[in-house]
Scaffold this active site. Structure first.
Site, PDB file in Angstrom:
ATOM      1  N   GLY A  44       2.881 -14.520   8.099  1.00 54.62           N
ATOM      2  CA  GLY A  44       2.078 -13.724   7.517  1.00 54.62           C
ATOM      3  C   GLY A  44       1.218 -14.497   6.284  1.00 54.62           C
ATOM      4  N   GLY A  75       3.993  -7.468   6.301  1.00 57.14           N
ATOM      5  CA  GLY A  75       3.486  -6.046   5.906  1.00 57.14           C
ATOM      6  C   GLY A  75       4.849  -5.183   5.543  1.00 57.14           C
ATOM      7  N   HIS A 134     -17.869 -16.416 -26.787  1.00 63.33           N
ATOM      8  CA  HIS A 134     -17.943 -17.832 -26.206  1.00 63.33           C
ATOM      9  C   HIS A 134     -17.151 -18.748 -26.939  1.00 63.33           C
ATOM     10  CE1 HIS A 134     -19.768 -21.675 -24.517  1.00 63.33           C
ATOM     11  NE2 HIS A 134     -19.733 -21.982 -25.797  1.00 63.33           N
TER      12      HIS A 134
HETATM   13  P1  NAD Z   1       0.001  -8.008   4.241  1.00 61.71           P
HETATM   14  O1  NAD Z   1      -0.407  -6.693   5.016  1.00 61.71           O
HETATM   15  O2  NAD Z   1      -0.689  -8.416   2.964  1.00 61.71           O
HETATM   16  O3  NAD Z   1       0.068  -9.205   5.220  1.00 61.71           O
HETATM   17  C1  NAD Z   1       0.745  -9.436   6.328  1.00 61.71           C
HETATM   18  C2  NAD Z   1       0.166 -10.497   7.357  1.00 61.71           C
HETATM   19  O4  NAD Z   1       0.867 -10.723   8.326  1.00 61.71           O
HETATM   20  C3  NAD Z   1      -1.303  -9.942   8.082  1.00 61.71           C
HETATM   21  O5  NAD Z   1      -2.197 -10.967   7.460  1.00 61.71           O
HETATM   22  C4  NAD Z   1      -0.934  -9.834   9.145  1.00 61.71           C
HETATM   23  O6  NAD Z   1      -1.981 -10.127  10.040  1.00 61.71           O
HETATM   24  C5  NAD Z   1       0.167 -10.898   9.457  1.00 61.71           C
HETATM   25  N1  NAD Z   1       1.083 -10.676  10.745  1.00 61.71           N
HETATM   26  C6  NAD Z   1       1.640  -9.589  11.186  1.00 61.71           C
HETATM   27  N2  NAD Z   1       2.407  -9.911  12.238  1.00 61.71           N
HETATM   28  C7  NAD Z   1       2.190 -11.287  12.559  1.00 61.71           C
HETATM   29  C8  NAD Z   1       2.760 -12.005  13.558  1.00 61.71           C
HETATM   30  N3  NAD Z   1       3.664 -11.610  14.285  1.00 61.71           N
HETATM   31  N4  NAD Z   1       2.715 -13.318  13.289  1.00 61.71           N
HETATM   32  C9  NAD Z   1       1.879 -13.787  12.411  1.00 61.71           C
HETATM   33  N5  NAD Z   1       1.236 -12.879  11.289  1.00 61.71           N
HETATM   34  C10 NAD Z   1       1.490 -11.826  11.700  1.00 61.71           C
HETATM   35  O7  NAD Z   1       1.661  -7.746   3.995  1.00 61.71           O
HETATM   36  P2  NAD Z   1       2.594  -8.593   2.868  1.00 61.71           P
HETATM   37  O8  NAD Z   1       2.022  -9.937   2.509  1.00 61.71           O
HETATM   38  O9  NAD Z   1       3.836  -8.560   3.770  1.00 61.71           O
HETATM   39  O10 NAD Z   1       2.513  -7.585   1.598  1.00 61.71           O
HETATM   40  C11 NAD Z   1       2.946  -6.278   1.576  1.00 61.71           C
HETATM   41  C12 NAD Z   1       2.351  -5.481   0.747  1.00 61.71           C
HETATM   42  O11 NAD Z   1       2.849  -5.663  -0.516  1.00 61.71           O
HETATM   43  C13 NAD Z   1       0.789  -5.594   0.528  1.00 61.71           C
HETATM   44  O12 NAD Z   1       0.206  -4.009   1.046  1.00 61.71           O
HETATM   45  C14 NAD Z   1       0.449  -5.784  -0.508  1.00 61.71           C
HETATM   46  O13 NAD Z   1      -0.618  -5.119  -1.072  1.00 61.71           O
HETATM   47  C15 NAD Z   1       1.734  -5.563  -1.406  1.00 61.71           C
HETATM   48  N6  NAD Z   1       2.005  -6.746  -2.313  1.00 61.71           N
HETATM   49  C16 NAD Z   1       0.932  -6.934  -3.330  1.00 61.71           C
HETATM   50  C17 NAD Z   1       0.900  -7.835  -4.035  1.00 61.71           C
HETATM   51  C18 NAD Z   1      -0.147  -8.011  -5.338  1.00 61.71           C
HETATM   52  O14 NAD Z   1      -0.713  -7.131  -5.563  1.00 61.71           O
HETATM   53  N7  NAD Z   1      -0.265  -9.178  -5.725  1.00 61.71           N
HETATM   54  C19 NAD Z   1       1.650  -9.072  -4.006  1.00 61.71           C
HETATM   55  C20 NAD Z   1       2.915  -8.801  -3.013  1.00 61.71           C
HETATM   56  C21 NAD Z   1       2.526  -7.718  -2.182  1.00 61.71           C
END
Ligand code: NAD
Ligand code: FAD
Length: 475
Positions: A188, A278, A451
Site C-alpha cells: 500500500g 487502509g 519575508h
Molecule cells: P490508504 O487508504 O491511504 O492507502 C492504502 C493503499 O493500499 C491504497 O493506495 C490501496 O490502493 C493499496 N492497496 C490495497 N490493497 C492492496 C493490495 N492487495 N496490494 C497492493 N496495494 C493495495 O490507507 P493507509 O495508508 O493504510 O491509511 C489508513 C488511514 O489512516 C487513511 O485513511 C489515512 O487517512 C489515515 N492516516 C493519515 C495520516 C496522515 O494524515 N498523515 C497518516 C497515516 C494514516
C-alpha cells in the site's frame, strides 16, 4: 447500581476525548469510556492517534529526518560531525516517552475539566444505557441522556497475507521495531505506507512499496503526486505501481510476497512486511441488540451531517463514520456534537478538511484537485510557485516542490490549494482559513506575507493565478 450522566462517550481517541471535554465545558456531567491497552497491558487514553498513529509516527519521522540530514546535509552547511551513528533504542525510547506524556495529558485534561474517565469496554444497550466491563471482568452500568460513539478504526487485513505480528505486521508494530529491517516490504502506497516507508528507508532499510493501483496518490492533485513520486524515487524509496499483492508466505525469518502486475506475477523477498492497505471502522461488541443504531454495508455507523445516528440522542463521530479517517476531522465532529447536545450552534465544514502527508518533502492540500475541478466543468485558473524560487526554502536547503492555487475564473473563489515542500502541513492552515472565509485569490494576493518565509510561496502562487507573480516567471 447504575450511575447517571448527561453524556457518555465511548472511545477516547481524537473523536471522543474532545467531545467529552467540550461537553464538560458546556457544564454537562460527562463520562468517557475507553478500552485501549498498550502492549504492557496498561490502559491509555488517546486512541489510535496518540498511541499508535499520528504522534508516534511523527516522532519517528522527525528523528529519522534529522538522522538523514546530519548524515547527508550538514556538510553542505559546512558542518562536520564525524561519523553519524544510529541509536535506535534511544530513538524508540523518545517516541515512547512522547506518547506517554501526551496520553497522560488527556487524563490530566479529563481531570481538569471534570470528565470521569472510565477504563474498560463500553457497550450501548437500548434506552441509552452503557455497560462497562473492566479488566477484571467487573461490570457497571451508566445511564446517559446522550451517548457519543467514537470507537474508531482498525487496520484492514488481507486474508492471503497472514498477519503474525512478527514478520507480517501492521502499522502499530512497524512503529515499534527494535532493529532496522535490512529489507522492508510495504503493501500500500497510501499515507501510512509512504510515512512508515520513509522512516525505515531513512534509518537504513531497503524499502519496496507495492501498490495495487497504477496511479500514484490518486486522492492528491496529480501535479503534486508526480513531483512526490520523483522525489521519493530520488531518495531511494522503491514504489511499484500496479502491483497488487496476491499472497505472502513466511519461511524462516523472511517473507516471500507474490504480486501481480501488467507483466505477470513477481515475487519479492523481504525481512519484514507491513500491511498498510487502509483501515476499517471498528464496532466490535459496541452495540447490543435493539439500539436502533444503523451500520452501512462497509461497516460505518450511519449518521447525518450533524453526526446523529438513527437512535434518539445517540451520536457517532470520527473514523467510525463516513468521511476521511483523520484525527482533526474526528475532533471537529466531537466538538460539534458536544455543542449541539448543549443546545449551542455546531457544524463541520466537510469541504475544507486539510490533508497532510508527513514525508520529506511534506504534502498538504485542501479543497479540490485540478482534476476534480476540471471534471466539474467550472472554468478555473491555476497559479504555481516553485520552492526553488523561495529564499527561505533555499536557506533551509529545501528548494524541492511547489505551491499551487486553483480558483474559479468567474468569481475568483479559491477552490483548492496544494503544497509539496518544506512545512507544507503548516502552510496549508492559511489556505484552510481562506477557504473557511470563502476567500478569493485576490484576498490572498492582497494579504501581506512576511519575508523571507515559506508562506510567501502561497502568496506568490495566488499572484501567479493572475500572471502577476513577482518572484517567478509567469507562464
Ligand atoms: P490508504 O487508504 O491511504 O492507502 C492504502 C493503499 O493500499 C491504497 O493506495 C490501496 O490502493 C493499496 N492497496 C490495497 N490493497 C492492496 C493490495 N492487495 N496490494 C497492493 N496495494 C493495495 O490507507 P493507509 O495508508 O493504510 O491509511 C489508513 C488511514 O489512516 C487513511 O485513511 C489515512 O487517512 C489515515 N492516516 C493519515 C495520516 C496522515 O494524515 N498523515 C497518516 C497515516 C494514516
Ligand atoms: P481512534 O483514535 O481509533 O480511537 C478510538 C478509541 O475507542 C480507541 O482508544 C479504542 O480502544 C476505543 N474503543 C473502541 N471501541 C470501544 C468500546 N466498545 N469501548 C471502549 N473503548 C472503545 N490522522 C491524522 O489526522 N494525522 C496523522 O498524522 C495521522 N497519522 C496516522 C498514522 C498512523 C500510523 C495511523 C494508523 C493513523 C494515523 N492517522 C492520522 C489517523 C488517526 O489516527 C485517526 O483518524 C484517528 O485516530 C481517529 O480518531 P477516533 O477517535 O475516531 O478513533
Amino acid at each position: 447500581m447504575s450511575e447517571r450522566f448527561d453524556v457518555v462517550v465511548i472511545g477516547a481517541g481524537p473523536g471522543g476525548y474532545p467531545a467529552a471535554i467540550r461537553a464538560a465545558q458546556n457544564k454537562l456531567k460527562v463520562a468517557c469510556v475507553d478500552e485501549w491497552r498498550n502492549l504492557d497491558g496498561s490502559y491509555a487514553y488517546g486512541g489510535t492517534c496518540l498511541n499508535a498513529g499520528c504522534i508516534p509516527s511523527k516522532a519517528l519521522l522527525e528523528s529519522s529526518e534529522l538522522y538523514v540530514r546530519a548524515k547527508e546535509e550538514f556538510a553542505v552547511h559546512g558542518i562536520g560531525v564525524g561519523t553519524v551513528t544510529l541509536d535506535l533504542a534511544a530513538m524508540q525510547k523518545r517516541r515512547a516517552s512522547i506518547v506517554k506524556t501526551m496520553t497522560g495529558g488527556i487524563a490530566a485534561l479529563f481531570k481538569a475539566n471534570g470528565v470521569v474517565g472510565i477504563p474498560g469496554h463500553g457497550r450501548l444497550e437500548p434506552g441509552n444505557k452503557v455497560t462497562v466491563t473492566g479488566a477484571d471482568g467487573g461490570r457497571r452500568t451508566l445511564e446517559a441522556e446522550h451517548v457519543v460513539l467514537a470507537s474508531g478504526s482498525v487496520p484492514v487485513r488481507l486474508p492471503a497475507v497472514p498477519h503474525d505480528g512478527k514478520v507480517i505486521v501492521d502499522s502499530w508494530t512497524a512503529l515499534e521495531f527494535d532493529a532496522v529491517p535490512p529489507r522492508l516490504g510495504v503493501i500500500g502506497a497510501g499515507v501510512i505506507g509512504l510515512e512508515l516507508g520513509s522512516v525505515w528507508r531513512r534509518l537504513g532499510s531497503q524499502v519496496t512499496i507495492l501498490e495495487a493501483v497504477e496511479q500514484f496518490l490518486p486522492m492528491a492533485d496529480q501535479a503534486v503526486a508526480k513531483e512526490a513520486l520523483r522525489q521519493f524515487k530520488k531518495q531511494g524509496l522503491e514504489v511499484k505501481l500496479g502491483a497488487k499483492v496476491a499472497r505472502a508466505t513466511v519461511t524462516g525469518g523472511a517473507v516471500g510476497v507474490t504480486y501481480g502486475g501488467a507483466a505477470g506475477e513477481h515475487t519479492l523477498e523481504v525481512d519484514k512486511l507491513v500491511v498498510a492497505v487502509g483501515r476499517r471502522p471498528f464496532t466490535s461488541g459496541l452495540l447490543a441488540e435493539g439500539t436502533g443504531v444503523g451500520i452501512d454495508a462497509r461497516g460505518f455507523i450511519e449518521v447525518d451531517e450533524h453526526c446523529r445516528t438513527a437512535a434518539p440522542k445517540v451520536w457517532a463521530v470520527g473514523d467510525v463514520v463516513r468521511g476521511p479517517m483523520l484525527a482533526h476531522k474526528g475532533k471537529e465532529e466531537g466538538v460539534m456534537v458536544a455543542d449541539l447536545i448543549a443546545g449551542l450552534y455546531g457544524e463541520v465544514n466537510y469541504r475544507a478538511i486539510p490533508s497532510v502527508i508527513y514525508t520529506a518533502p511534506e504534502i498538504a492540500w485542501v479543497g479540490q484537485t485540478e482534476e476534480q475541478v476540471k471534471a466539474g466543468g467550472r472554468p478555473y485558473k491555476v497559479g504555481t510557485f516553485p520552492f526553488a524560487a523561495s529564499g527561505r526554502a533555499r536557506a533551509m536547503e529545501a528548494g524541492a516542490g511547489m505551491a499551487k492555487v486553483i480558483s474559479a475564473r468567474d468569481d475568483d473563489e479559491i477552490l483548492g490549494v496544494h503544497v509539496i515542500g518544506p512545512m507544507a502541513g503548516e502552510l496549508i492552515a492559511e489556505a484552510v482559513l481562506a477557504m473557511e472565509y470563502s476567500a478569493s485569490t485576490e484576498d490572498l494576493q492582497r494579504t501581506m506575507h512576511a519575508h523571507p518565509t515559506l508562506s510567501e510561496a502561497i502568496h506568490e502562487a495566488a499572484l501567479a493565478a493572475d500572471k502577476r507573480a513577482i518572484d517567478s516567471i509567469n507562464r
